[in-house]
Enzyme design. Sequence first.
Site, mmCIF file in Angstrom:
data_model
loop_
_atom_site.group_PDB
_atom_site.id
_atom_site.type_symbol
_atom_site.label_atom_id
_atom_site.label_comp_id
_atom_site.label_asym_id
_atom_site.label_seq_id
_atom_site.Cartn_x
_atom_site.Cartn_y
_atom_site.Cartn_z
ATOM 1 N N VAL A 17 -8.247 5.745 -0.949
ATOM 2 C CA VAL A 17 -9.235 5.119 -1.816
ATOM 3 C C VAL A 17 -10.562 4.853 -1.069
ATOM 4 C CG1 VAL A 17 -8.623 2.675 -1.507
ATOM 5 C CG2 VAL A 17 -9.146 3.540 -3.802
ATOM 6 N N LYS A 38 -0.419 6.892 4.895
ATOM 7 C CA LYS A 38 0.981 6.991 4.451
ATOM 8 C C LYS A 38 1.654 8.272 4.963
ATOM 9 C CE LYS A 38 -0.125 4.363 0.232
ATOM 10 N NZ LYS A 38 -0.453 4.499 -1.215
ATOM 11 N N TYR A 78 1.896 -2.875 5.989
ATOM 12 C CA TYR A 78 1.256 -1.938 5.044
ATOM 13 C C TYR A 78 -0.273 -2.094 5.045
ATOM 14 C CZ TYR A 78 -0.170 0.081 0.590
ATOM 15 O OH TYR A 78 -0.834 0.807 -0.370
ATOM 16 N N TYR A 90 -1.360 11.406 -6.332
ATOM 17 C CA TYR A 90 -0.848 10.600 -7.459
ATOM 18 C C TYR A 90 -0.837 11.419 -8.742
ATOM 19 C CZ TYR A 90 -2.503 7.538 -3.788
ATOM 20 O OH TYR A 90 -2.763 6.990 -2.576
ATOM 21 N N SER A 103 -4.859 5.191 2.004
ATOM 22 C CA SER A 103 -3.541 5.790 1.729
ATOM 23 C C SER A 103 -3.257 7.062 2.515
ATOM 24 C CB SER A 103 -3.396 6.080 0.239
ATOM 25 O OG SER A 103 -3.180 4.885 -0.454
HETATM 26 N N1 GLN Z 1 -4.878 -0.210 0.398
HETATM 27 C C1 GLN Z 1 -4.917 0.445 -0.882
HETATM 28 C C2 GLN Z 1 -3.967 -0.242 -1.830
HETATM 29 O O1 GLN Z 1 -2.902 -0.589 -1.385
HETATM 30 C C3 GLN Z 1 -4.567 1.890 -0.706
HETATM 31 C C4 GLN Z 1 -4.619 2.662 -1.982
HETATM 32 C C5 GLN Z 1 -5.132 4.069 -1.839
HETATM 33 O O2 GLN Z 1 -5.775 4.437 -0.871
HETATM 34 N N2 GLN Z 1 -4.960 4.838 -2.884
HETATM 35 O O3 GLN Z 1 -4.249 -0.462 -2.983
#
Ligand code: GLN
Length: 312
Positions: free
Chosen positions: A261, A67, A191, A243, A64
């Site tokens: 993650v 992003k 994505y 988050y 993530s």
């Molecule tokens: N690829 C992961 C997902 O879409 C990314 C989530 C993350 O890094 N928090 O669930």
Amino acid sequence: MQTLQAVLDEIVAEMSAQADRGEVATYIPQLGKIDPGKFGIAVVLNDGSSAVAGDAEEPFSVQSISKVFTLALALGRVGDSLWNRVGREPSGTPFNSIVQLEREEGIPRNPFINAGAIVVSDILLAGHQPREAIGEILSFVRTVADDDTIVIDADVANSERVTGYRNFALANYLKGFGNLHHAPEMTLGVYFHHCAIAMSCLQLANAGRFLASAGMVPSTGHTVVSSERARRVNALMLTCGHYDGSGEFAFRVGIPGKSGVGGGILAIVPGVASIAVWSPGLNARGNSMLGSIALEQLTRRMNWSIFSSRSA
Ligand code: GLN
């Protein structure tokens, strides 16, 4: 005062002694097999100097954190009209939550939860084949990092697709509200691939420099976003980058940060430094456990919290 290198070496020593390292993400095998004992940290200062410690040159899945780069690129493409499709408020919910989407009629709270990032991918897909949009994102990341060796891990991208039921649910739900302009599998192709970009801490800290330097990549002198845009991306990282753990991160660390993650965090000290840390074990909110602790130690020792009195 200790040198930056001495502070990083001390943090690495402290982190290697930590017994509770959190839980490594296991939703795809590529992440589940990563050694939870890994720990790396890299700091690139605005004057061009850098310091690294631990496993700072080993690539990991940025997930993530990507992003941040897709948001910057999409804002460059469509400007502030992006905000007609994505909000700018912290969600207070986990990264893959669907509940707010119904109440808020398909407008994701912010660009860093999955639903928001999927809309950003949809914006980047406009006028392109998924392959081209993915190529543009990778090339933007290489440009801001000034590093052409950065690649996407195709196995990770494929596993994300195979296991991505929640993300398919989010994309279909967005489509149902008219906030996805392409077929869910096309948008998610973009994505999943940007989540699968692999970078080391040093590469990631280099990639974040433009956010610490008013939109300019210091090593090339190229301005990639306006200073106003860099400031706003930093604001969103502070309020939404972790988050439902964003408030805690601001409270403890006190600088803009974006987690992934895969256990990475990109953190920015505006005007001063770009920092990347990696420790694969996650806390209950899905953010790197030791990465957050290490950043708290670093900002405390360097007096880098944006909330500190500068004269202190
Ligand atoms: N690829 C992961 C997902 O879409 C990314 C989530 C993350 O890094 N928090 O669930």
